[in-house]
Design an enzyme around this catalytic site. Structure first.
Site, PDB file in Angstrom:
ATOM      1  N   ARG A 180      35.356  88.370  38.417  1.00  0.00           N
ATOM      2  CA  ARG A 180      35.716  88.072  39.802  1.00  0.00           C
ATOM      3  C   ARG A 180      36.030  86.578  39.944  1.00  0.00           C
ATOM      4  NH1 ARG A 180      32.054  87.119  43.828  1.00  0.00           N
ATOM      5  NH2 ARG A 180      30.408  87.689  42.362  1.00  0.00           N
ATOM      6  N   LYS A 220      32.197  80.409  39.257  1.00  0.00           N
ATOM      7  CA  LYS A 220      32.517  80.926  37.919  1.00  0.00           C
ATOM      8  C   LYS A 220      33.485  79.990  37.182  1.00  0.00           C
ATOM      9  CE  LYS A 220      31.675  85.716  39.300  1.00  0.00           C
ATOM     10  NZ  LYS A 220      30.573  86.123  38.423  1.00  0.00           N
ATOM     11  N   THR A 275      27.383  90.351  32.749  1.00  0.00           N
ATOM     12  CA  THR A 275      27.342  91.435  31.757  1.00  0.00           C
ATOM     13  C   THR A 275      28.586  91.409  30.881  1.00  0.00           C
ATOM     14  OG1 THR A 275      28.233  92.949  33.435  1.00  0.00           O
ATOM     15  CG2 THR A 275      25.856  92.995  33.067  1.00  0.00           C
TER      16      THR A 275
END
Length: 795
Positions: A536, A541, A643
């Site tokens: 995303r 991030k 993950t």
């Protein structure tokens, strides 16, 4: 029908003609996919029924996993793998001239999730069934998923995601089990036999209709259920409302995943979705429970209800409502059952991302539920006063309702017996910072359950060639016990094994290069380093840091004709939330950089930038096995776990990342020599956030590389933009670089140089790649689910 190839082919051809009304010669891939899917679903139906009967009749406990997202991906091949019939079916279809890979493309990705939260839920369902645990999912059957992403001139455009266009062969509609869900109205109360009786009147009611999908375990007869609720008009619609308006309002509830909540209307719709999920799920769970149990006071001994993040937190007051208003229990008795039954996973350490809802919106929508939350808050604050008399600040900070808002994380903590984080670092930050006061008050409730992934999808299905090589090398025992992957370490320096690992990776890179050529029209060198960041798109991030590094390499090549970096292909895949304008600007920047470096004669043979649109599970399955460098570069302390990092590791990519989330545990397992770590630690980031002392302008003025890059955002350097990147420049300078990109930039550049250097030593690189595969077994979701089952749910 799956006993042997001959029986399969005969059954397939017969079923195809019966279901489509066409001869095989005139059928399409869609007809063939629907036929095979129907055969699989019918094949497991006996075990599905038996599993449900066993759950109801037995004394063992069942868990119900409530999640607003289930990012399932395609189910056809994973079902064949779990049933152990993939090779038989593939051979049979091949005899008929059908390629299973092409048939798989006829299946839409189920549009029921956005990112890691939903994919984790899907992996958990797979593991529960594969471990033969009675564990079921409850979610919403969104007609449209998040959105289908198109890139037009470098800009993201959102189109409706129509995953149900051709129906869903895996689901069974069960209208007879529909549940009525009320909104609005008013609460009246009377007193009877010394207790208060509450009734919800004049409510606007919608119907929640269940659609059940089988969750097939690997090499087991266990078949669990994913129950998805669709919203439909109720039999009695509100007389004061136009029927067509009521119908539209009702169907909207299960129309879109994450409706835009910038307006009050959007917020109300999200709240409606959340209550829709928990009301229908709890009615269903208790209906099943009552079929074989008479005593609701024992509910928590037979049933565990797990809320995946705070979206289903209304399960707490809703279960209280059922136990008190419908079953006649007193508060203390009901509260003991609720807290003994419900457990909660926290997924965020970004305080601004913790859900809270305005009382002004909440109270009229859920009049009875709000009264119960008020009472939960009153009693909790009384307990806090006893523990901390006079400490108003602490009580105010912990209250479930404060300053006109209902705080869903606080409700989830107070109303559950277990609160877990999803990586060791994340849990420690929750305990020591974000939820410190709660941890001090409920020290026994907090625990860690580091996330995992299902190796059945992310290795057996996504990378069958690597699976076969592992089987040849260490046997097949690892498929049931992934810790046995550790045996691969003994082969890390074996030249023949390294060669085979290298060949598989190269073949996967070539396949991905062909896909990029087909989808993007960009020619990619399979011998280049495939450096991948797929997740995303969010500021923390730090996709921006990644593309700034590409700009640095390009600038250096333009300035110094002798500088020739090792060829590197930078691959991005990401969706930006429709209202997240900053993230959309980063997507545009990635495309603007690509338009420069991919076509400039100076850089095009060394640097390639690719953005693969509409990132989804089926695309990830193609990208991950082809990756050399896994970009996990979030600002330390901001990513709960991740993950994707585990999926890349399992497929032999090396992590380049910060000490954030599960990266910390990956480094411990692989050893620091098999991972590239850089940047601020979580403790250093939190120290800056608490005490200040960081000034991004110091780095802008102190590092010529950064000054040049940031100036290029607004200087007209990108000819295809009109003030597009001012917002990005402002975030780094005017807003003092909240996520410390400039602070970490130099360390990131050096880590990239170190990774590129290591890649050129093939033997060393392959040794590290094998170490990553070998140590990835710990990150199987089977391990995670065993820990949940043993330590939280008591299964």
């Amino acid at each position: 029908m799956f006993t042997d190839k001959k029986a399969f082919k005969a059954a397939f051809l017969q079923r195809l003609e019966q279901s489509s009304g066409l001869s095989f010669e005139h059928s399409t891939l869609q007809h063939q996919y629907q036929t095979l899917g129907m055969m699989v679903r019918e094949h497991v139906s006996t075990n599905w029924i038996a599993s449900n009967e066993e759950s109801r009749k037995g004394d063992h406990k069942e868990v119900y996993y409530l999640s607003i997202e289930f990012l399932l991906g395609r189910l056809l091949v994973s079902s064949l793998v779990n049933l152990g019939v993939k090779d038989l079916v593939e051979d049979g279809l091949s005899d008929l001239g059908i390629n299973l890979s092409e048939l798989e493309e006829a299946e839409a990705d189920a549009g029921l999730g956005n990112g890691g939260l939903g994919r984790l839920a899907a992996c958990f369902l797979d593991s529960m069934a594969s471990l033969s645990l009675a564990g079921h999912g409850h979610g919403i059957r969104y007609k449209h998923g998040l959105f289908e992403q198109k890139i037009v001139n470098g800009y993201q455009v959102e189109l409706p995601e129509q995953w149900l266009r051709n129906g869903n062969v895996w689901e069974i509609r069960k209208a007879d089990l529909a549940v009525e869900v009320p909104y609005w109205g008013e609460v009246k109360w009377t007193e009877k036999d010394g207790r208060m009786i509450f009734t919800h009147e004049k409510a606007e009611t919608v119907l929640a209709v269940p659609f059940d999908m089988p969750v097939i375990g690997f090499d087991t007869e266990r078949v669990n259920t994913l129950r998805l609720w669709g919203a439909e008009p109720a039999k009695h619609f509100p007389p004061h409302k136009d029927f067509m308006q009521y119908k539209r309002d009702t169907e909207q509830i299960s129309e879109f995943l994450y409706p835009d909540d910038m307006s009050d209307e959007g917020k109300i719709l999200r709240l409606k979705q959340q209550y829709f999920l928990v009301r229908s799920s709890l009615e269903s769970i208790l209906r099943d429970y009552k079929e074989d149990h008479d005593d609701l006071t024992e509910l928590h001994e037979h049933v565990a209800i797990h809320i995946n993040d705070t979206h289903p937190a209304l399960a707490i007051p809703e279960l209280m409502r059922i136990l008190m208003d419908e079953e006649g229990m007193g508060w203390e008795e009901a509260w003991s059952i609720v807290t003994g039954t419900i457990s909660y996973t926290n997924h965020t350490i970004l305080s601004e991302a913790l859900e809270k809802w305005s009382v002004d919106l909440f109270r009229p929508l859920f009049p009875r539920i709000f009264l119960i939350i008020e009472e939960i808050n009153r009693r909790f604050c009384e307990d806090l006063w006893e523990a901390y008399p006079g400490d108003w600040d602490r009580i105010e900070s912990m209250a479930v309702i404060a300053h006109g808002f209902v705080k869903m994380a606080h409700l989830s903590i107070v109303g559950s017996h277990s609160i877990n984080g999803v990586a060791r670092l994340h849990t420690e930050i929750l305990k020591m910072r974000e939820m410190k006061n709660f941890h001090e008050f409920y020290p026994d409730r907090f625990n860690n359950k580091t996330n995992g992934i299902t190796h059945r999808r992310w290795l057996l299905q996504a990378n069958p060639e690597l699976t076969s090589l592992i089987n040849e090398t260490i046997g097949t025992g690892w498929v049931k016990d992934t810790e046995k992957l550790n045996d691969l370490v003994k082969h890390a320096d074996d030249a023949a094994f390294q060669y085979k690992i290298d060949q598989i990776k190269h073949d996967k890179k070539r396949i991905l290069a062909d896909l990029i050529q087909e989808k993007n029209g960009i020619q990619v060198n399979p011998d280049s380093i495939f450096d991948v960041q797929i997740k995303r798109l969010h500021a923390y991030k730090r996709q921006l840091l990644n593309i700034m590094h590409v700009m640095h390499l390009y600038n250096k090549m333009k300035e110094d004709s002798s500088f020739k970096p090792h060829p590197q292909t930078f691959i991005f895949g990401a969706k930006a939330a429709p209202g997240y304008h900053y993230a959309k600007k980063v997507i545009k920047l990635i495309h603007s950089v690509a338009n420069l470096v991919n076509y400039d004669p100076v850089s095009k043979d060394y640097l390639t930038v690719v953005f693969l649109e509409n990132y989804r599970v089926s695309l990830a399955e193609k990208i991950i096995p082809a990756t050399n460098i896994s970009e996990q570069i979030s600002t330390a302390s901001k990513e709960a776990s991740g993950t994707g990092n585990m999926k890349f590791m399992m497929n032999g990519a090396l992590t380049l990342g910060t000490l954030d989330g599960a990266n910390v545990e990956i480094e411990e397992l692989t050893g620091p020599e098999h991972i590239f770590i850089f940047g601020l630690t979580a403790q250093e980031v939190m120290k800056y956030e608490k005490h200040g002392g960081y000034h991004s302008y110091d780095y802008y003025h102190g590092d010529p590389r950064l000054k040049k890059i940031i100036d290029q955002f607004t200087s007209g350097f990108f000819p295809d933009t009109f003030y597009d990147f001012e917002m990005i420049s402002d975030s780094l300078l005017m807003e003092n670089d909240q996520y410390f990109l400039l602070k970490d930039f130099d360390a990131y550049v050096r880590a990239q140089e170190k990774a590129a250097e290591a890649y050129q030593d093939k033997k060393r690189w392959l040794n590290s790649s094998i170490h990553n595969i070998a140590r990835s077994g710990y990150f199987s979701s089977d391990r995670t689910i065993r820990q949940y089952a043993d330590e939280i749910w008591g299964l």
